[in-house]
Each structure stands twice: as structure tokens, then as C-alpha cells.
Design a protein around this motif. Structure first.
Motif, PDB file in Angstrom:
ATOM      1  N   GLN A 143      41.275  49.715  41.578  1.00  0.00           N
ATOM      2  CA  GLN A 143      39.966  50.361  41.639  1.00  0.00           C
ATOM      3  C   GLN A 143      39.650  51.064  40.327  1.00  0.00           C
ATOM      4  OE1 GLN A 143      37.621  50.161  44.133  1.00  0.00           O
ATOM      5  NE2 GLN A 143      36.371  51.145  42.551  1.00  0.00           N
ATOM      6  N   ALA A 144      40.652  51.726  39.744  1.00  0.00           N
ATOM      7  CA  ALA A 144      40.452  52.383  38.459  1.00  0.00           C
ATOM      8  C   ALA A 144      40.134  51.360  37.375  1.00  0.00           C
ATOM      9  CB  ALA A 144      41.695  53.188  38.084  1.00  0.00           C
ATOM     10  N   ALA A 145      40.779  50.192  37.442  1.00  0.00           N
ATOM     11  CA  ALA A 145      40.503  49.138  36.465  1.00  0.00           C
ATOM     12  C   ALA A 145      39.071  48.637  36.593  1.00  0.00           C
ATOM     13  CB  ALA A 145      41.489  47.991  36.659  1.00  0.00           C
ATOM     14  N   VAL A 146      38.606  48.481  37.836  1.00  0.00           N
ATOM     15  CA  VAL A 146      37.223  48.065  38.061  1.00  0.00           C
ATOM     16  C   VAL A 146      36.267  49.100  37.476  1.00  0.00           C
ATOM     17  CG1 VAL A 146      35.470  47.647  39.829  1.00  0.00           C
ATOM     18  CG2 VAL A 146      37.768  46.679  40.093  1.00  0.00           C
ATOM     19  N   GLU A 147      36.549  50.364  37.711  1.00  0.00           N
ATOM     20  CA  GLU A 147      35.687  51.435  37.208  1.00  0.00           C
ATOM     21  C   GLU A 147      35.681  51.498  35.687  1.00  0.00           C
ATOM     22  OE1 GLU A 147      37.270  54.837  39.138  1.00  0.00           O
ATOM     23  OE2 GLU A 147      36.439  54.333  41.111  1.00  0.00           O
ATOM     24  N   ASP A 148      36.786  51.071  35.071  1.00  0.00           N
ATOM     25  CA  ASP A 148      36.857  51.050  33.611  1.00  0.00           C
ATOM     26  C   ASP A 148      36.242  49.781  33.025  1.00  0.00           C
ATOM     27  OD1 ASP A 148      38.042  53.507  33.486  1.00  0.00           O
ATOM     28  OD2 ASP A 148      40.080  52.761  33.199  1.00  0.00           O
ATOM     29  N   ASP A 151      37.628  43.081  32.683  1.00  0.00           N
ATOM     30  CA  ASP A 151      37.158  41.699  32.834  1.00  0.00           C
ATOM     31  C   ASP A 151      38.216  40.821  33.485  1.00  0.00           C
ATOM     32  OD1 ASP A 151      34.527  41.831  31.359  1.00  0.00           O
ATOM     33  OD2 ASP A 151      35.881  42.549  29.794  1.00  0.00           O
ATOM     34  N   ILE A 152      39.472  41.221  33.355  1.00  0.00           N
ATOM     35  CA  ILE A 152      40.580  40.473  33.938  1.00  0.00           C
ATOM     36  C   ILE A 152      41.722  41.459  34.166  1.00  0.00           C
ATOM     37  CG2 ILE A 152      41.553  39.830  31.688  1.00  0.00           C
ATOM     38  CD1 ILE A 152      42.322  37.110  32.928  1.00  0.00           C
ATOM     39  N   ILE A 153      42.544  41.201  35.185  1.00  0.00           N
ATOM     40  CA  ILE A 153      43.678  42.059  35.508  1.00  0.00           C
ATOM     41  C   ILE A 153      44.962  41.260  35.349  1.00  0.00           C
ATOM     42  CG2 ILE A 153      44.878  43.284  37.364  1.00  0.00           C
ATOM     43  CD1 ILE A 153      42.160  44.111  38.451  1.00  0.00           C
ATOM     44  N   ILE A 154      45.935  41.844  34.646  1.00  0.00           N
ATOM     45  CA  ILE A 154      47.283  41.277  34.531  1.00  0.00           C
ATOM     46  C   ILE A 154      48.211  42.129  35.390  1.00  0.00           C
ATOM     47  CG2 ILE A 154      49.208  40.872  32.970  1.00  0.00           C
ATOM     48  CD1 ILE A 154      47.204  40.360  30.762  1.00  0.00           C
ATOM     49  N   VAL A 168      40.698  44.545  46.085  1.00  0.00           N
ATOM     50  CA  VAL A 168      39.717  45.223  45.241  1.00  0.00           C
ATOM     51  C   VAL A 168      39.149  44.267  44.196  1.00  0.00           C
ATOM     52  CG1 VAL A 168      39.381  47.106  43.590  1.00  0.00           C
ATOM     53  CG2 VAL A 168      40.872  47.434  45.581  1.00  0.00           C
ATOM     54  N   ALA A 169      40.029  43.500  43.556  1.00  0.00           N
ATOM     55  CA  ALA A 169      39.601  42.626  42.462  1.00  0.00           C
ATOM     56  C   ALA A 169      38.670  41.524  42.948  1.00  0.00           C
ATOM     57  CB  ALA A 169      40.828  42.022  41.785  1.00  0.00           C
ATOM     58  N   ARG A 170      38.977  40.941  44.097  1.00  0.00           N
ATOM     59  CA  ARG A 170      38.116  39.871  44.609  1.00  0.00           C
ATOM     60  C   ARG A 170      36.714  40.379  44.911  1.00  0.00           C
ATOM     61  NH1 ARG A 170      43.072  37.918  48.130  1.00  0.00           N
ATOM     62  NH2 ARG A 170      43.802  36.124  46.914  1.00  0.00           N
ATOM     63  N   GLN A 171      36.638  41.572  45.464  1.00  0.00           N
ATOM     64  CA  GLN A 171      35.334  42.146  45.772  1.00  0.00           C
ATOM     65  C   GLN A 171      34.524  42.377  44.492  1.00  0.00           C
ATOM     66  OE1 GLN A 171      35.546  45.807  47.978  1.00  0.00           O
ATOM     67  NE2 GLN A 171      33.399  45.710  48.600  1.00  0.00           N
ATOM     68  N   VAL A 190      43.384  34.697  42.397  1.00  0.00           N
ATOM     69  CA  VAL A 190      44.698  35.288  42.097  1.00  0.00           C
ATOM     70  C   VAL A 190      45.622  34.167  41.629  1.00  0.00           C
ATOM     71  CG1 VAL A 190      46.704  36.512  42.996  1.00  0.00           C
ATOM     72  CG2 VAL A 190      44.404  37.144  43.761  1.00  0.00           C
ATOM     73  N   TYR A 191      46.138  34.299  40.403  1.00  0.00           N
ATOM     74  CA  TYR A 191      47.000  33.284  39.789  1.00  0.00           C
ATOM     75  C   TYR A 191      48.383  33.874  39.573  1.00  0.00           C
ATOM     76  CZ  TYR A 191      42.403  31.281  38.873  1.00  0.00           C
ATOM     77  OH  TYR A 191      41.134  30.793  39.021  1.00  0.00           O
TER      78      TYR A 191
END
Length: 449
Positions: A143-148, A151-154, A168-171, A190-191
Motif C-alpha cells: 500500500q505504501a508503494a502504491v501511495e509512492d 510503477d512495478i513492485i519487486i 493491493v497491487a492487482r487493485q 504476479v510473476y
């Protein structure tokens, strides 16, 4: 200048991890800038950015909430305010209760930094987030990453954490490149950047079949990893026209392994005479058409594998007759000291590519990377490659059919979220691993994976 921003990393990260990380990192307040260690001096300190206090006395004043502002604009370091940023969040268990998880998180972070410095452009921003080693921590970090404005999450590292973060990421429509081998969490954006045993088994079974093996056996643990190997052995043997002719499972220590070895070989093979053994050593190995099984897969590593090989030989299952096969767990120099394993085959990543990564990591951080540290390097390298491309961080771009070349050789992601790797075939020799079939440099086009 490349930047790495640290936001909301819990202060409870253990002292050892902090001291190691500070050799290359400078944390400024809750958000700081990372500069490469070594030849360049660190950048000047940046002013602390403090979000404005919300106005509570006069509710009628239309002041945007800080979270809403972050969602709209994303995290922007002052010195990068004039750039069009690509933000890469990396979610790792920096403050997990488990010390091994904390150490692994630091090695993965170092590898991602290395890729960022080697391959990133001046507009690529890495934002580490602490999952605390829990599903709830992973959800909060995502959620914090989305707020920041990620563009992509590792990451994250573990299956339950990936499940929580992916919700959270899919939403938010943000793809995740995670490090778990839990295939149940893959798909729908999700990969899994991992070393799944299924692809190693598929490669070694296909190779063994081309050498004439038709009947396989399984001797291994009755745990999640072992059962994944067993299922893959059954599936791939059938695909190549072979079969699994025998299997024996165990749960426990060496005594359980000895009993399982006896069950597998009971009344099956006669011991070789010295003359027969000498004759077979002089000849190139070919599968015995009369043998009940011609190859046996042993999905173990370390000291357990060094015990399992001799136990099997004690039951007259001789590697001069039956080819011993392994998984990626065999990629361990210490195993070359076990005579029972010499001549065995396993599938593994390209060693030349791996050596280049390990050399660069060692030069930057002064110690050796872990076996999975290269996963973070490849994930960040992929993000750097996609940054600025016409397709951006879309699923179409991530699922590029031609694949990518990484620290462990060729790889690509399929729509299912699973990874496909180009693996070489290695033979165990007393003087080291011998590559008997190189890893492919390109993939064949496929419709599904």
C-alpha cells in the motif's frame, strides 16, 4: 545520477544488517538518497521533506490529504523534480524476526542496487519497503508503494507475503515480480523470478530421454519440494514416452533414507563383480535395456545428498548401471567430494553468466552473494530494460516471448506468471562440473506455458 529512496523502513532492522548496509547507503531522515560506493563521493545532503500538517481547525478549507497527493504525483526526490520518473518498489523482510530472512533481504537489496547502478537510467527510482516478514507487513508495504506511485513492485520473498501484497497491487494495476517458488500465487500480474524445480526436472528428463532412458525412478523426501519433483518427473517422463517405474519416499533422518533406499532396490539389482565394473568404466554409459529402471532422481542437496548417494549404492544400485539425476540443489562445489555422485547429471543455469554476476557483487560489497541474490539483480535489470520502452511495465512487455538474458542466463515469463529458463546440463566430475550440453541462447516460440 541514479537514486534509491528509503521510505518507511522500520528502525527495528538488526544492527548487523544496518552496519553492512551503511557501507553503501546513506539514509536521510525517513527518505534518503543512495549513491554508488567506491569511486564517487556521496551526493550532498538533501533537505528533509516534511509533509504539511493537515488542517483540523477549519474543515471547510479544501486542503488535499497527503496520501491523496502521493497517489496523484508519486514520490519525487527534490533533485529529480525535473525528471519523468519510473518508480520501482522493492518489498523485502528487512526487520523480520528471523535473522536469516533479514540477511537474505540485505543481499537481495544489494543485488538490486548493483543492477540499478549498472543498467538503470537517471530517471529510475528504487523505493525499498519493509515487509517485516509478515503478510500484514507485506500488505502495508505494498500500500505504501502504491501511495509512492510505484510503477512495478519487486518482491516479496515468501509466498504468504506475495499473496498479501498482490491483493493491493492487482487493485492498483501494478505488476509484481516476486521471489517465491510457490506457484499457487502466480498469475494475474504476479510473476515468479525463482528457480522452480519443475523446469529443472523437465530439462534433465528431456536430456536423459535423448540418451536412451525410458524408465525412471524417484528416491526423495515426502515434502513439498520432493513432491513437486516427483509430479514433474511423472509428467515429463510421460511427455517423452517414458515412465516412472519405481518410487520410494522418506520423512526423517538418515535411517529413514536408508529404509527408503532398501525399498526402492529390494531384489532388483545384483552387485557388479570387479571385472564387470572395470569393463563398464572403460565404456561410454548407455542405459541397460534390461534394467528395472535406468535413471533415478535424487532431489536432495548438501549433507543429506552426500548420505543418500552411498546408501543407494549399498543396495546394489550402481551409478555405472543406473544414472543418478539431480536438481538445482546439486549445484554445490562441496558435493564434488562425494564419489557416489560422480557421473551424475543435473540441469542448472549458465555458469559463465553466474560467474560474471558473482564477480561484480564481490567487488562491490566485499562478500559472496547468496544463491538467490541474482533474482533481485535480474528483476531490477528487467525493470531498467522496460523503463522507457514503448510498452512500459505492461504485461505484454514483461511477457516478451523472446525473453531476457540475466545473471543466471536466459529467462522469460509466461502469462501464467511462471518463469521459463534456458538451462544447461552438467555432469559431476572430481575436478569440477563439466558442461555436457550448453544452455540455449534463444527460446522457441510457444503458445502457452
Amino acid at each position: 545520477m541514479l537514486s534509491v529512496f528509503y521510505s518507511r523502513i522500520a528502525p527495528s532492522i538488526d544492527t548487523l544488517a544496518q552496519s553492512r548496509a551503511l557501507r553503501c547507503l546513506a539514509v536521510i531522515s525517513l527518505v534518503g538518497t543512495l549513491a554508488a560506493c567506491g569511486t564517487t563521493a556521496p551526493p550532498p545532503s538533501l533537505p528533509v521533506v516534511t509533509p504539511p500538517e493537515p488542517v483540523i481547525e477549519t474543515p471547510v478549507v479544501e486542503t488535499p490529504e497527503p496520501v491523496e497527493e502521493l497517489v496523484a504525483t508519486g514520490l519525487v526526490p527534490p533533485h529529480m523534480a525535473d525528471r519523468e520518473l519510473a518508480r520501482v518498489a522493492i518489498l523485502l523482510p528487512f526487520s523480520a524476526d528471523n535473522s536469516s530472512a533479514r540477511s537474505e533481504a540485505l543481499r537481495l537489496l544489494h543485488s538490486a542496487e548493483l543492477a540499478l547502478f549498472e543498467r538503470g537510467s537517471g530517471n529510475l527510482l528504487m523505493i525499498p519497503k519493509d515487509t517485516q516478514g509478515t503478510p500484514q507487513g507485506a500488505r502495508d508495504a505494498a500500500q505504501a508503494a502504491v501511495e509512492d506511485g510505484a510503477d512495478i513492485i519487486i518482491g516479496p520473498l515468501f509466498g504468504p507475503a506475495v499473496t498479501a501484497a498482490s491483493q493491493v497491487a492487482r487493485q492498483a494495476g501494478i505488476p509484481i515480480i516476486a521471489f517465491t517458488t510457490d506457484t499457487t500465487v502466480a498469475g494475474d500480474g504476479v510473476y515468479l523470478m525463482s528457480f522452480p524445480p519443475e523446469i529443472e526436472v523437465a530439462r534433465i528428463v528431456e536430456y536423459a530421454t535423448r540418451q536412451g532412458v525410458e524408465r525412471f525412478a524417484y528416491l526423495g523426501p515426502q515434502n513439498r519440494y520432493g513432491m513437486a519433483v516427483y509430479s514433474a518427473l511423472q509428467d515429463n517422463a510421460a511427455l517423452t514416452g517414458g515412465s516412472v517405474a519405481a518410487e520410494s519416499f522418506y520423512t526423517g533422518d538418515v535411517e529413514a533414507m536408508a529404509r527408503a533406499s532398501a525399498r526402492l532396490a529390494e531384489g532388483v539389482f545384483e552387485p557388479l563383480t570387479p571385472e564387470e565394473a572395470d569393463e563398464l568404466r572403460r565404456e561410454t554409459w548407455v542405459p541397460d535395456p534390461e534394467a528395472p529402471f535406468q535413471a533415478v532422481i535424487l532431489p536432495e542437496g548438501g549433507t543429506r545428498l552426500r548420505a543418500l548417494g552411498p546408501l543407494l549404492i549399498s543396495q546394489a544400485v550402481d551409478p555405472l548401471v543406473v544414472r543418478f539425476l539431480g536438481t538445482g540443489l546439486w549445484n554445490d562445489p562441496d558435493l564434488l567430494r562425494e564419489p557416489a555422485l560422480l557421473g551424475g547429471w543435473f540441469a542448472g543455469p549458465d555458469l559463465d553468466a553466474r560467474t560474471a554476476f558473482e564477480t561484480a557483487y564481490r567487488a562491490s560489497y566485499g562478500n559472496d552473494p547468496s544463491r538467490i541474490a541474482s533474482l533481485a539483480y535480474d528483476a531490477m535489470s528487467l525493470a531498467a530494460h522496460l523503463d522507457g520502452g514503448e510498452r512500459g511495465f505492461s504485461r505484454e512487455a514483461i511477457e516478451e516471448d523472446q525473453g531476457f538474458m540475466g545473471a543466471d542466463g536466459l529467462f522469460r515469463f509466461r502469462e501464467s506468471g511462471l518463469i521459463e529458463r534456458g538451462l544447461a546440463i552438467y555432469e559431476m566430475r572430481s575436478r569440477g562440473l563439466r558442461e555436457i550440453e550448453p544452455a540455449p541462447l534463444t527460446f522457441e516460440p510457444v503458445d502457452a506455458f
